[in-house]
Design a protein around this motif. Structure first.
Motif, mmCIF file in Angstrom:
data_model
loop_
_atom_site.group_PDB
_atom_site.id
_atom_site.type_symbol
_atom_site.label_atom_id
_atom_site.label_comp_id
_atom_site.label_asym_id
_atom_site.label_seq_id
_atom_site.Cartn_x
_atom_site.Cartn_y
_atom_site.Cartn_z
ATOM 1 N N ASN A 22 0.164 -0.858 10.937
ATOM 2 C CA ASN A 22 1.057 -1.351 11.990
ATOM 3 C C ASN A 22 1.609 -0.221 12.851
ATOM 4 O O ASN A 22 1.775 0.902 12.379
ATOM 5 N N HIS A 23 1.930 -0.561 14.098
ATOM 6 C CA HIS A 23 2.858 0.235 14.876
ATOM 7 C C HIS A 23 4.241 -0.330 14.583
ATOM 8 O O HIS A 23 4.442 -1.551 14.616
ATOM 9 N N THR A 24 5.209 0.542 14.300
ATOM 10 C CA THR A 24 6.519 0.086 13.863
ATOM 11 C C THR A 24 7.614 0.604 14.777
ATOM 12 O O THR A 24 7.683 1.796 15.069
ATOM 13 N N LEU A 114 -18.475 0.337 13.740
ATOM 14 C CA LEU A 114 -17.335 -0.046 12.919
ATOM 15 C C LEU A 114 -16.307 -0.759 13.776
ATOM 16 O O LEU A 114 -16.131 -0.450 14.951
ATOM 17 N N ARG A 115 -15.596 -1.707 13.176
ATOM 18 C CA ARG A 115 -14.525 -2.401 13.881
ATOM 19 C C ARG A 115 -13.189 -1.684 13.697
ATOM 20 O O ARG A 115 -12.321 -1.736 14.574
ATOM 21 N N THR A 116 -12.997 -1.055 12.537
ATOM 22 C CA THR A 116 -11.790 -0.268 12.271
ATOM 23 C C THR A 116 -12.189 1.048 11.634
ATOM 24 O O THR A 116 -13.198 1.136 10.928
ATOM 25 N N TYR A 117 -11.375 2.082 11.864
ATOM 26 C CA TYR A 117 -11.698 3.413 11.365
ATOM 27 C C TYR A 117 -11.520 3.461 9.852
ATOM 28 O O TYR A 117 -10.566 2.897 9.298
ATOM 29 N N ILE A 151 -4.510 1.261 21.961
ATOM 30 C CA ILE A 151 -5.837 1.369 21.348
ATOM 31 C C ILE A 151 -5.830 2.124 20.025
ATOM 32 O O ILE A 151 -6.867 2.267 19.387
ATOM 33 N N ALA A 152 -4.657 2.578 19.582
ATOM 34 C CA ALA A 152 -4.602 3.509 18.452
ATOM 35 C C ALA A 152 -4.847 2.858 17.096
ATOM 36 O O ALA A 152 -5.418 3.482 16.197
ATOM 37 N N ARG A 153 -4.412 1.613 16.903
ATOM 38 C CA ARG A 153 -4.473 1.010 15.571
ATOM 39 C C ARG A 153 -5.902 0.935 15.043
ATOM 40 O O ARG A 153 -6.152 1.222 13.857
ATOM 41 N N LEU A 171 13.367 0.489 25.936
ATOM 42 C CA LEU A 171 12.317 -0.313 25.295
ATOM 43 C C LEU A 171 11.581 -1.125 26.359
ATOM 44 O O LEU A 171 11.822 -2.314 26.542
ATOM 45 N N LYS A 172 10.699 -0.467 27.039
ATOM 46 C CA LYS A 172 9.942 -1.133 28.097
ATOM 47 C C LYS A 172 8.932 -2.104 27.489
ATOM 48 O O LYS A 172 8.462 -1.895 26.358
ATOM 49 N N PRO A 173 8.585 -3.177 28.191
ATOM 50 C CA PRO A 173 7.669 -4.185 27.645
ATOM 51 C C PRO A 173 6.345 -3.610 27.166
ATOM 52 O O PRO A 173 5.807 -4.053 26.149
ATOM 53 N N GLU A 174 5.806 -2.617 27.873
ATOM 54 C CA GLU A 174 4.513 -2.058 27.468
ATOM 55 C C GLU A 174 4.595 -1.320 26.144
ATOM 56 O O GLU A 174 3.573 -1.126 25.475
ATOM 57 N N ILE A 175 5.812 -0.920 25.730
ATOM 58 C CA ILE A 175 6.004 -0.327 24.404
ATOM 59 C C ILE A 175 6.202 -1.427 23.369
ATOM 60 O O ILE A 175 5.502 -1.510 22.362
ATOM 61 N N VAL A 176 7.175 -2.310 23.624
ATOM 62 C CA VAL A 176 7.562 -3.330 22.642
ATOM 63 C C VAL A 176 6.408 -4.256 22.299
ATOM 64 O O VAL A 176 6.182 -4.583 21.126
ATOM 65 N N LEU A 177 5.648 -4.688 23.278
ATOM 66 C CA LEU A 177 4.586 -5.659 23.043
ATOM 67 C C LEU A 177 3.481 -5.111 22.149
ATOM 68 O O LEU A 177 2.750 -5.881 21.515
ATOM 69 N N ASN A 178 3.338 -3.792 22.091
ATOM 70 C CA ASN A 178 2.309 -3.192 21.243
ATOM 71 C C ASN A 178 2.815 -2.818 19.851
ATOM 72 O O ASN A 178 2.031 -2.347 19.024
ATOM 73 N N MET A 179 4.110 -3.013 19.605
ATOM 74 C CA MET A 179 4.681 -2.716 18.286
ATOM 75 C C MET A 179 4.668 -4.006 17.471
ATOM 76 O O MET A 179 5.545 -4.859 17.621
#
Length: 256
Positions: A22-24, A114-117, A151-153, A171-179
């Protein structure tokens, strides 16, 4: 699952469920327990993970962004620590190198279909988002951060971002929505609570010790237990003795 710490005590890392995969986001009022939760999470990772790409498969690496030079400095000498940044310039360099790592891993995944690292996870701890937003090079820093989080997860890179200013400016939307995992500590108002977890409630929490977690679509409450300074110092010294520090910054690439 329980793990034995260097002091011989058994440790059940329930808080690791917050960050594994997760991104937390950790947010709340000043003094609500942001640092306590951060240290508890890092302690859990140190109890359960070897440095880097360990043969056991339980290795991990850290990147610490610590503008205040207070909360995360103790972890600077860990063999797990890939990068530690405490200035606007070093923060930009560190985040840029994390982005290079993400891109490299994604290319490798494409090549291997691969789908995930499937390698060593990297945890990027940002102690205070306000300092990044207000830095003199904030435009560069935030552009790298926002572009990377989305794209990091899949590449096994996970961001843990903490702030004592849970407002729309920070807490801009582009940050919060990816957490996808958000932890709300005691807030000053219902507006701040909604900014973190989408609903009221965090403003009614006690001053410290409890938090509301929104993980994907699930919401639940957790108790945050403080790790004593001596416990943290013991496990840091344990790892520093096992693996002498290496100067990873010699391999960093700076933005041109």
């Amino acid at each position: 699952m329980r793990y034995r710490t260097p002091s011989g005590l058994m440790y059940a890392p329930y808080l690791l469920d917050l960050i594994e995969g997760n991104h937390t986001l950790i947010a709340g009022a000043t003094g609500a327990g942001k640092s306590v939760l951060e240290n508890a999470i890092i302690y859990g990772l140190l109890c359960t993970h070897y440095p880097g790409n360990a043969a056991s498969g339980r290795g991990c690496q850290f990147v610490f962004i610590d503008p205040k030079l207070v909360e995360l400095e103790i972890y600077r000498g860990l063999p797990h620590t890939w990068m530690y940044a405490d200035t606007p310039e070093s923060t930009e360099t560190a985040l840029y190198n994390v982005r290079l790592l993400i891109d490299e891993r994604l290319r490798d995944m494409k090549r291997r279909r691969l789908r995930t690292y499937d390698g060593c996870p990297v945890y990027v701890f940002i102690d205070e988002l306000v300092d990044l937003v207000e830095a003199r090079n904030s435009k560069n820093i935030m552009r790298i951060l926002v572009d990377s989080i989305s794209i990091a997860r899949a590449a096994g890179v996970y961001y843990v971002i903490a702030t004592q200013a849970p407002n729309r400016k920070i807490l801009k939307p582009e940050i919060v929505l990816n957490m996808n995992c958000r932890v709300a500590l005691r807030c000053n108002s219902p507006i701040e609570s909604r900014q973190i977890i989408g609903t009221n409630g965090a403003e009614e929490l006690p001053p410290h010790g409890l938090a509301i977690v929104q993980k994907n679509i699930e919401k639940y409450m957790i108790e945050i237990k403080m790790k004593r300074d001596a416990e943290i110092e013991n496990i840091v010294k344990f790892w520093e003795k096992q693996h002498p520090i290496k100067n990873y910054f010699r391999r960093l690439k700076r933005r041109v």
